[in-house]
Enzyme design. Structure first.
Site, PDB file in Angstrom:
ATOM      1  CG  HIS A 169      -2.169  -0.794   1.039  1.00 48.96           C
ATOM      2  ND1 HIS A 169      -2.822  -1.401   2.074  1.00 48.96           N
ATOM      3  CD2 HIS A 169      -2.878  -1.078  -0.077  1.00 48.96           C
ATOM      4  CE1 HIS A 169      -3.889  -2.034   1.606  1.00 48.96           C
ATOM      5  NE2 HIS A 169      -3.939  -1.853   0.302  1.00 48.96           N
ATOM      6  CG  HIS A 233      -3.701  -5.368   4.833  1.00 46.01           C
ATOM      7  ND1 HIS A 233      -4.648  -4.702   5.574  1.00 46.01           N
ATOM      8  CD2 HIS A 233      -2.960  -4.406   4.220  1.00 46.01           C
ATOM      9  CE1 HIS A 233      -4.468  -3.395   5.411  1.00 46.01           C
ATOM     10  NE2 HIS A 233      -3.459  -3.197   4.586  1.00 46.01           N
ATOM     11  CG  ASP A 287      -3.447  -2.037  11.717  1.00 45.25           C
ATOM     12  OD1 ASP A 287      -3.779  -0.859  11.916  1.00 45.25           O
ATOM     13  OD2 ASP A 287      -3.912  -2.730  10.780  1.00 45.25           O
ATOM     14  CB  SER A 458     -12.101  -2.825   7.409  1.00 45.40           C
ATOM     15  OG  SER A 458     -10.828  -2.369   7.806  1.00 45.40           O
ATOM     16  N   GLY A 459      -9.671  -3.933   5.837  1.00 44.85           N
ATOM     17  CA  GLY A 459      -8.483  -4.776   5.850  1.00 44.85           C
ATOM     18  C   GLY A 459      -7.783  -4.761   7.200  1.00 44.85           C
ATOM     19  CG  HIS A 460      -6.772  -1.677   8.812  1.00 48.28           C
ATOM     20  ND1 HIS A 460      -5.418  -1.576   8.915  1.00 48.28           N
ATOM     21  CD2 HIS A 460      -7.118  -1.019   7.684  1.00 48.28           C
ATOM     22  CE1 HIS A 460      -4.951  -0.864   7.901  1.00 48.28           C
ATOM     23  NE2 HIS A 460      -5.962  -0.509   7.138  1.00 48.28           N
ATOM     24  CG  HIS A 482      -1.290   1.739  10.367  1.00 47.71           C
ATOM     25  ND1 HIS A 482      -2.569   2.064  10.004  1.00 47.71           N
ATOM     26  CD2 HIS A 482      -0.619   1.572   9.206  1.00 47.71           C
ATOM     27  CE1 HIS A 482      -2.670   2.059   8.685  1.00 47.71           C
ATOM     28  NE2 HIS A 482      -1.487   1.773   8.170  1.00 47.71           N
ATOM     29  CG  ASP A 535       3.565  21.275  -5.889  1.00 45.95           C
ATOM     30  OD1 ASP A 535       2.986  20.593  -6.755  1.00 45.95           O
ATOM     31  OD2 ASP A 535       3.440  22.506  -5.791  1.00 45.95           O
TER      32      ASP A 535
HETATM   33 ZN   LIG Z   1      -1.352   1.132   6.110  1.00 48.33          ZN
HETATM   34 ZN   LIG Z   2      -2.373  -1.395   4.200  1.00 50.55          ZN
END
Ligand SMILES: [Zn+2]
Ligand SMILES: [Zn+2]
Length: 649
Positions: A169, A233, A287, A458-460, A482, A535
């Protein structure tokens, strides 16, 4: 964090410049919290870095960086696509030198969800866990993204033994193209993670040594042994790290949840966490994203049923928006599409890229004959088509938004289409997502989204899973990571609820140095940390002053006053010009601007005969009298920019 790798708003400008300027002013030095408890105080706190030395450090950085950059340029690096360089060593109990402590230093991902980066240091050895980016908030107009300030690492670049990436990610890999310019260290990750990093580095024209590992592998670097443990995840190839150090084992969970029925059939390796728990874990970094949610996170498989329902009811095309990196989700959508006799067309830059990479690596199994290019979709009836696209966050340049706004040059959503948005809006994106949903309804599409159906999980990990992790690993010390402050504190409280000693739980701040030995731990110091804004091709050249100007310009616009003066006499040579952008509608504000012209003219006349050295005074006087005038008349404060053109007569 599930950041859409698509973020095409971010990708619209390629970051290929070699310009690497870091802005020390963007760095902030956080004051140390007096969190040492009685037990913690027994490690003698080191001298704290004061503000002055932080500034000095930033100045020194340039010279330090030069040598590192030179070294990096000279040293030829190679990309290793296979695991041939894997160094598998037997586990043996590390011996700690007397008085030496393990240092854990978060440089990102604490007090924020994004730009994750943690440093582990023992003696001369440093390893880094993750190297992410975060997306700018509304306080940073025009900024593409934000990366951690890695001054501490560039100063110690020759001690960095490796960078270990938990998954692909953006908030874990997005900072690599920048960090690897200054730090010439090998990078380790699982196959998909490495493939995504490779793509990123190619775009940025950065070379680095990339190493593929598998769950179960152990890499030895300096005094550290790092084992990769399979987790679940929202992206394939996610791992936790079990790092054996001379003072004990540190486990970093990475982003995880506990999914017993994962799409790839390989659940999180609970047994391995338990193994370390039994042996004894010194510290757990876990996490905290979903700590506010009770219970368990649903399995990815659960939403398959919703897809089936939607596909069976759909009469026209089915268009599904998903995070490009969520390979499991894409696999489920593809399986359903094929089962319902639909061909699959990928849309959106990152979706096309990741689908291709994941298919090549075998993470995504879709037969070639089921995939159709957008140009060939005309050959199929609407009820034979499934489009999988980016755009779950309402990003203006994403596939779905362009299809909804009829600005996609090949594919637009129409009446009778079913659109499934298979994600929830990341906080801050709700307005953009709602705008796209409204637009889709307006053009006659049927829309299925998070609030009304189970189209996203969710992945968490939720609270019960977080408790499981704490219970399995039974750490002596616990550091929630996290998460924003509220997540970290809630997670700390959760650890306390299941019986952890509060004195051994550390809610850290960015840049804090947590020193641990086998028995005690304390936050003893701070290092330079903060945010570096990117930027376009500029890295770190946007500071607070530029942001302030951008905000002022975006709120009240700009008024430019052009005054032409005789270089010798200071006499006004031609009528003053007043131009405005984004301040007032010029045609209906002639009186206002004419009066401004008069004010500027009389200021210029007041200074007639003045020497050139006084021209900045003319500008300041003109600026402040116009500011006052405009505010009285309009209650607005545009940026006023007087320009003096000097002519030799
Ligand atoms: Zn993350
Ligand atoms: Zn992630």
């Amino acid at each position: 964090m599930e950041i859409n790798t698509a973020q095409e708003t971010v990708k619209k400008k390629k970051k290929t410049s070699s310009q690497v300027k870091k802005n020390a002013t963007a760095s902030k030095k956080k004051t140390q919290k007096n969190t040492a408890t009685t037990a913690q105080k027994s490690i003698k706190p080191k001298k704290r870095v004061d503000k002055k030395s932080v500034i000095d450090v930033s100045k020194d950085k340039k010279s330090a960086k030069k040598t590192v950059a030179q070294k990096a340029a000279v040293k030829e690096t190679k990309i290793l696509k296979t695991a041939k360089k894997r160094e598998v060593k037997k586990e043996k109990k590390p011996t700690s030198k007397r008085g030496e402590t393990l240092k854990i230093i978060p440089l990102g991902g604490i007090g924020e969800i994004g730009k994750n980066m943690t440093v582990l240091e023992y003696g001369k050895d440093i390893i880094v866990i993750d190297c992410g980016l975060s997306f700018p908030d509304e306080e940073m107009p025009g900024v593409d993204f934000v990366i951690p300030d890695i001054t501490y690492l560039t100063q110690n670049a020759d001690r960095v033994r490796g960078i270990f990436i938990t998954h692909g990610h953006e908030d874990h890999i997005g900072g690599l193209p920048y960090a690897l310019r200054d730090i010439n260290a090998p990078v380790y990750g699982t196959r998909l993670t490495v493939a995504l990093i490779e793509h990123k580095l190619e775009e940025a024209k950065i070379k680095a040594e990339l190493n593929c590992v598998k769950p179960g592998d152990t890499v030895k670097k300096g005094c550290f042994s790092i084992e990769f443990i399979k987790t679940s995840h929202s992206i394939a190839g996610a791992v936790a790290l079990a790092i054996t150090t001379p003072v004990g084992v540190v486990i970093h969970t990475g982003d995880f949840k506990v999914d017993y029925t994962p799409i790839d059939g390989e659940p999180i390796d609970i047994a391995r966490f338990a193994h370390y728990g039994t042996k004894g874990v010194l510290a757990l970094l876990s996490d905290s994203t979903n700590v506010e949610r009770a219970g368990y996170t649903q399995s990815e498989k659960d939403i398959g049923k919703t897809f089936e329902r939607c596909f069976s009811a759909a009469k026209g095309r089915v268009i599904v928006a998903s995070f490009a990196s969520n390979i499991y989700r894409i696999q489920q959508i593809a399986n359903t599409a094929i089962a319902f006799g639909r061909v699959i067309c990928f849309q959106g830059r990152s979706m096309i890229m990741i689908a291709q990479v994941a298919r090549e690596l075998g993470y995504l199994n879709i037969p070639e004959e089921n995939i159709v290019d957008v140009d060939k979709l005309k050959r199929y009836e609407p009820d034979e088509i499934c489009v999988i696209t980016t755009g779950t966050q309402g990003e203006p340049m994403s596939g779905l938004t362009r299809m909804a706004n009829a600005s996609h040059n090949k594919l637009n959503v129409g009446k009778g289409d079913t659109v499934i948005i298979s994600a929830s809006a990341i906080p801050g994106n709700e307005v953009g997502v709602a705008r796209v949903i409204n637009r889709l309804y307006a053009i006659g599409a049927d829309v299925v989204y998070d609030n009304m159906a189970d189209v996203h999980v969710s992945g968490h990990a939720c609270r019960e899973e977080l408790k499981l992790m704490l219970t399995l690993t039974k750490p002596k010390f616990f550091i929630p990571v996290h998460g924003e402050e509220r997540h970290l504190h809630q997670h700390a409280r959760l650890a306390s609820e299941i019986g952890m000693d509060d004195n051994n739980v550390f809610v850290m701040e960015l840049g804090n140095v947590l020193e641990l030995n086998r028995r005690k731990g304390a936050i003893t110091n701070d290092v330079v940390c903060g945010s570096v804004m990117v930027d376009g091709s500029g890295v770190g050249d946007i500071g607070d002053a530029v942001l302030r100007e951008r905000k002022q310009l975006s709120q009240d616009g700009l008024v430019t006053v052009v005054v032409t003066l005789d270089k010798k006499t200071g006499k006004l040579l031609s009528p003053v010009e007043v131009l405005s952008k984004g301040f007032v509608f010029v045609k209906s504000s002639e009186d206002l601007l004419n009066e401004a012209k008069n004010i500027a003219t009389s200021t210029a006349e007041l200074f007639e005969g003045a020497h050139r050295s006084e021209w900045s005074t003319i500008k300041n006087t003109m600026g402040s009298s116009l500011k006052k005038y405009f505010f009285n008349k309009t209650k607005r404060t545009p940026m006023i920019m007087p320009i003096i053109i000097e002519i030799e007569v």
